[in-house]
Design an enzyme around this catalytic site. Structure first.
Site, PDB file in Angstrom:
ATOM      1  N   ASP A 155       0.850  -1.185   0.000  1.00 14.79           N
ATOM      2  CA  ASP A 155       0.000   0.000   0.000  1.00 14.79           C
ATOM      3  C   ASP A 155       0.884   1.233   0.000  1.00 14.79           C
ATOM      4  O   ASP A 155       2.026   1.205   0.468  1.00 14.79           O
ATOM      5  CB  ASP A 155      -0.922   0.039   1.233  1.00 14.79           C
ATOM      6  CG  ASP A 155      -1.962   1.139   1.078  1.00 14.79           C
ATOM      7  OD1 ASP A 155      -2.933   0.923   0.319  1.00 14.79           O
ATOM      8  OD2 ASP A 155      -1.774   2.227   1.652  1.00 14.79           O
TER       9      ASP A 155
HETATM   10  N1  LIG Z   1       2.735   3.941 -12.602  1.00 12.85           N
HETATM   11  C1  LIG Z   1       2.808   4.660 -11.448  1.00 12.85           C
HETATM   12  N2  LIG Z   1       1.962   4.332 -10.420  1.00 12.85           N
HETATM   13  C2  LIG Z   1       2.066   5.076  -9.287  1.00 12.85           C
HETATM   14  C3  LIG Z   1       2.994   6.145  -9.141  1.00 12.85           C
HETATM   15  N3  LIG Z   1       2.831   6.662  -7.871  1.00 12.85           N
HETATM   16  C4  LIG Z   1       1.848   5.941  -7.272  1.00 12.85           C
HETATM   17  N4  LIG Z   1       1.387   4.972  -8.117  1.00 12.85           N
HETATM   18  C5  LIG Z   1       0.315   3.981  -7.873  1.00 12.85           C
HETATM   19  O1  LIG Z   1      -0.650   4.546  -7.005  1.00 12.85           O
HETATM   20  C6  LIG Z   1      -1.338   3.458  -6.378  1.00 12.85           C
HETATM   21  C7  LIG Z   1      -1.399   3.728  -4.873  1.00 12.85           C
HETATM   22  O2  LIG Z   1      -2.628   3.281  -4.399  1.00 12.85           O
HETATM   23  P1  LIG Z   1      -2.782   1.987  -3.466  1.00 12.85           P
HETATM   24  O3  LIG Z   1      -4.051   2.144  -2.701  1.00 12.85           O
HETATM   25  O4  LIG Z   1      -1.526   1.723  -2.709  1.00 12.85           O
HETATM   26  O5  LIG Z   1      -2.921   0.754  -4.484  1.00 12.85           O
HETATM   27  P2  LIG Z   1      -4.092   0.483  -5.528  1.00 12.85           P
HETATM   28  O6  LIG Z   1      -3.585   0.849  -6.888  1.00 12.85           O
HETATM   29  O7  LIG Z   1      -5.367   1.109  -5.088  1.00 12.85           O
HETATM   30  O8  LIG Z   1      -4.219  -1.115  -5.516  1.00 12.85           O
HETATM   31  P3  LIG Z   1      -4.534  -2.026  -4.224  1.00 12.85           P
HETATM   32  O9  LIG Z   1      -3.217  -2.579  -3.744  1.00 12.85           O
HETATM   33  O10 LIG Z   1      -5.436  -3.113  -4.773  1.00 12.85           O
HETATM   34  O11 LIG Z   1      -5.192  -1.132  -3.202  1.00 12.85           O
HETATM   35  C8  LIG Z   1      -0.559   2.174  -6.674  1.00 12.85           C
HETATM   36  O12 LIG Z   1      -1.188   1.417  -7.688  1.00 12.85           O
HETATM   37  C9  LIG Z   1       0.787   2.725  -7.159  1.00 12.85           C
HETATM   38  O13 LIG Z   1       1.418   1.818  -8.042  1.00 12.85           O
HETATM   39  C10 LIG Z   1       3.855   6.457 -10.249  1.00 12.85           C
HETATM   40  O14 LIG Z   1       4.680   7.392 -10.213  1.00 12.85           O
HETATM   41  N5  LIG Z   1       3.733   5.674 -11.367  1.00 12.85           N
END
Ligand SMILES: Nc1nc2c(ncn2[C@@H]2O[C@H](COP(=O)(O)OP(=O)(O)OP(=O)(O)O)[C@@H](O)[C@H]2O)c(=O)[nH]1
Length: 199
Positions: A73
């Protein structure tokens, strides 16, 4: 079997590119409820990332006995304020304007759980400073990024054209993308080396 308890396409891509074989399973948890409860007792962005990464892995571990489950996360903290993934281009515009000209932190947590037991966890933090970009520049970058920024907590992709909105970045590249890959690989080498090089 190695399982990634995340719906993040970015996290899946990072493990795919590292050559790991694994399944992805979305964790059946209510992140916002856990966040509200944790903040009510004073948890900060770092604590919350770890709490959610652990909750995701534990939830998936319950339905995958014997498997090692990776939970992950990432939270974005602007001072004491936590920001979340935008659900529209308008929300992405508001998010980028909120971050413009300021420094924010990304806390990325990762856990390994098997049969409900926490085997290992880590939280890494990166610090990112955004330029005081113009609305026109912001909009042209969003045009280039398209909907990809809706899957990102900061409404940007460091590996994409969004990089042009940044003044400086300090911290690990993988942490910023949402998965502290190097500490995770070290833990897997230690705990389950066979999963890194399946027969
Ligand atoms: N491609 C990319 N993704 C980013 C970047 N910064 C943050 N993210 C994405 O932002 C999201 C953060 O949200 P989370 O709640 O941790 O994860 P989620 O995508 O909702 O997926 P879950 O693990 O199922 O909750 C993640 O999917 C990270 O990979 C970036 O610079 N590039």
């Amino acid at each position: 079997m190695l399982i990634l308890a995340s719906s993040s396409a970015t996290r899946k891509a990072l493990l795919d590119k590292a050559g790991l074989s694994f399944e992805t399973v979305q964790a059946p948890i209510d992140e916002r409820r856990i966040e509200a409860e944790a903040q009510a007792v004073g948890a900060d962005g770092r604590d919350l990332a770890l709490l959610l990464a652990r909750a995701k892995a534990e939830a998936v571990s319950r339905t995958h006995p014997g498997d090692i489950v990776i939970g992950a996360d990432q939270t974005l903290a602007l001072g004491p304020e936590l920001l979340h993934k935008p659900d529209s281009r308008e929300a992405a515009i508001r998010q980028l304007d909120h971050l413009r000209g300021k420094t924010h932190r990304l806390h990325a947590a990762v856990t390994l759980v098997r049969d409900g037991a926490l085997l290992w966890s880590d939280v890494q933090t990166a610090e990112l400073t955004m330029r005081d970009f113009s609305a026109a520049e912001r909009d042209s970058i969003l045009d280039l990024e398209g909907d990809a920024v809706l899957n990102s907590v900061g409404a940007y992709r460091l590996e994409g054209p969004s990089i042009r909105l940044f003044e400086s970045v300090s911290g690990d590249y993988f942490t910023i993308l949402g998965l502290p890959l190097l500490p995770l690989l070290a833990a897997l080498r230690d705990i389950a080396p066979d999963l890194l090089f399946p027969e």
